[in-house]
Scaffold this active site. Structure first.
Site, mmCIF file in Angstrom:
data_model
loop_
_atom_site.group_PDB
_atom_site.id
_atom_site.type_symbol
_atom_site.label_atom_id
_atom_site.label_comp_id
_atom_site.label_asym_id
_atom_site.label_seq_id
_atom_site.Cartn_x
_atom_site.Cartn_y
_atom_site.Cartn_z
ATOM 1 N N HIS A 155 51.982 21.758 28.134
ATOM 2 C CA HIS A 155 52.586 22.990 28.672
ATOM 3 C C HIS A 155 51.626 24.180 28.560
ATOM 4 O O HIS A 155 52.054 25.326 28.507
ATOM 5 C CB HIS A 155 53.907 23.315 27.977
ATOM 6 N N SER A 276 29.831 40.040 40.560
ATOM 7 C CA SER A 276 30.750 40.794 41.407
ATOM 8 C C SER A 276 29.969 41.900 42.095
ATOM 9 O O SER A 276 29.036 42.463 41.523
ATOM 10 C CB SER A 276 31.852 41.404 40.544
ATOM 11 N N LYS A 282 30.960 41.382 35.478
ATOM 12 C CA LYS A 282 31.598 40.100 35.786
ATOM 13 C C LYS A 282 30.630 38.927 35.874
ATOM 14 O O LYS A 282 29.511 39.052 36.374
ATOM 15 C CB LYS A 282 32.338 40.181 37.135
ATOM 16 N N GLU A 289 35.901 27.346 41.014
ATOM 17 C CA GLU A 289 37.043 27.711 41.868
ATOM 18 C C GLU A 289 36.991 26.976 43.201
ATOM 19 O O GLU A 289 38.008 26.514 43.731
ATOM 20 C CB GLU A 289 37.044 29.215 42.149
#
Ligand code: ARG
Length: 458
Positions: A155, A276, A282, A289
């Site tokens: 979970h 970024s 970043k 992804e």
């Protein structure tokens, strides 16, 4: 002029011609198309259907076609619909009437099916090799970090301590099943449809086995109608590729999560991360992804082709031409994803201390404490209750199980003895999971050894 000039009084409408054309994408099949044509021509010669002179002229002409295509001088004619017609037309230009004899005892229906079988055999061998390489990287990383504990999750809540290597090796076995599926698909792809003709076979005395042998295909389709209608081998590949993408996508997702400041378990190598355009601080996990993101394309291609084939009566229909873009896109995607996954995993920095610290928090050894009591005779249900109260006690005081001393434990049960203080450490808890396939370092080392044997076996 089209292939079917005789029957028609006018040329195709331009819109109809460009709508039905497949050249823009089936050009990629040219090596297989030439290979299949060479084998077919030789067989026609050996079976006495074409003269040796014609066969020699055809083979010479096909070599010339190959030189032109590879060298970029081939006169592609999109109005000639597809790769098969472009090759045949050019061959006839180069060698004259013998070129027109190549298509004896053959239809584009069995020709294109053959091309796709030859193409898929190569693709499958390549994808299988890439799966093996990713598995190799996983084994290397698991070996390199053997002994590092981390929280295991259910979970997405800390559940029980495990080894980082144990977690990583789960992906090895997922990929092992992918490997077996792809190898099975390769076996079933290894058949020649050539000689089925349009659908009924042919009245020429051909030898289908000879073509299959020459092309290194293990056998021939038993039924000519099935041979030209079957796209199972492509559907199977897309299904196998989809499941493989599910696995890589789950791994991509974990890497995205683990590289957040909130987890901090890994840091991507600069070469496999992006920055970024606005936020200078970043470091984004775009590679991971997109490994996750590209899964959707492959699933889409599977569902698309399933839908295309689903309602088709036997035998060939132009709907089947839709197989190519679906398969080609899936092939390009899966190859790129496997390649980049191997690089990203090989260069990933593993923050061993962050993982180990996290393993000690979140009461992830609470089950171990309950097991401890159960081993000393307390019914597990009761032990669960006692440890639940112990956890609540800690939560109210902002403490963790590893902060407690024997007296604290004994306040909850007389069954606790001095060794409980050691038992609640995450390394001890993981080391105690000695069941087959479990978290104990020696069990994980065993599966790494078993994995290496698999890799060694090919
Ligand atoms: N371009 C076609 C395909 O990819 C080749 C077979 C065409 N056959 C036909 N009868 N129209 O499926």
């Amino acid at each position: 002029m089209k292939l079917w000039g005789g029957r028609f009084r006018k040329n195709a409408d331009e819109r109809a011609a460009s709508f039905t054309a497949s050249l823009s994408f089936d050009r990629r099949l040219y090596p297989q198309d030439l290979q299949g044509s060479r084998a077919h021509a030789r067989m026609l010669g050996r079976c006495g259907i074409l003269s040796e002179a014609d066969v020699a002229a055809i083979l010479g002409g096909l070599d010339q076609v190959e030189v032109e295509i590879a060298g970029g001088t081939f006169p592609w004619r999109p109005e000639l619909e597809d790769i098969h017609t472009n090759v045949e037309r050019r061959l006839t230009e180069l060698i004259g009437p013998a070129g027109g004899r190549l298509h004896t005892a053959r239809s584009r229906n069995d020709q294109v099916a053959l091309d796709m079988h030859l193409y898929m055999k190569e693709v499958l061998a390549g994808v299988i090799a890439w799966v093996r390489r990713v598995q190799g990287v996983i084994v290397d990383r698991a070996e390199q970090h053997l002994g590092v504990v981390m929280p295991g999750y259910t979970h997405l809540q800390r559940a029980q301590p495990i080894l980082f290597s144990h977690h990583l090796m789960a992906y090895f076995w997922m990929l092992e099943r992918d490997h077996a599926r792809l190898a099975g698909c390769l076996n079933r792809t290894d058949q020649s449809p050539l000689g089925a003709g349009a659908l009924a076979g042919t009245s020429f005395p051909i030898d289908r086995g000879m073509v299959a042998d020459e092309l290194g295909l293990a056998g021939i389709y038993e039924n000519s109608i099935d041979a030209v209608s079957d796209r199972d081998f492509l559907l199977e590949f897309l299904a196998d590729a989809s499941i493989l993408m599910v696995h890589l996508s789950r791994l991509g997702e974990e890497i995205v999560l683990w590289s957040t400041a909130e987890f901090g378990y890994v840091e991507l190598d600069d070469a496999f991360a992006t920055g970024s355009s606005i936020m200078p601080q970043k470091k984004n996990p775009d590679v991971a992804e997109l490994v996750r993101g590209k899964a959707g394309r492959v699933f889409g291609n599977l569902v698309g082709l399933l839908s295309t084939v689903k309602g088709l009566p036997l035998a060939y229909h132009s709907d089947l031409q839709e197989d190519k873009e679906a398969v080609f896109e899936a092939v390009d995607t899966i190859e790129a994803v496997l390649e980049v996954t191997a690089g990203m995993l090989a260069t990933l920095q593993v923050k061993e201390k962050v993982m180990a610290d996290a393993a000690g928090g979140g009461f992830s050894t609470a089950t171990e404490v309950a097991d401890y009591l159960a081993r000393r005779g307390m019914p597990f249900r009761q032990a669960h209750e006692v440890v639940g109260r112990l956890v609540l006690h800690c939560l109210e005081r902002g403490r963790s199980l590893t902060d407690l001393d024997l007296a604290d434990f004994r306040g909850f049960s007389e069954a606790f003895e001095a060794d409980i203080v050691e038992a609640v450490k995450p390394e001890t808890a993981a080391a105690a999971k000695t069941s087959a396939g479990g978290a104990a370092p020696e069990r994980v080392a065993e599966q790494i050894a078993a994995a290496k044997r698999r890799l060694g076996a090919g």
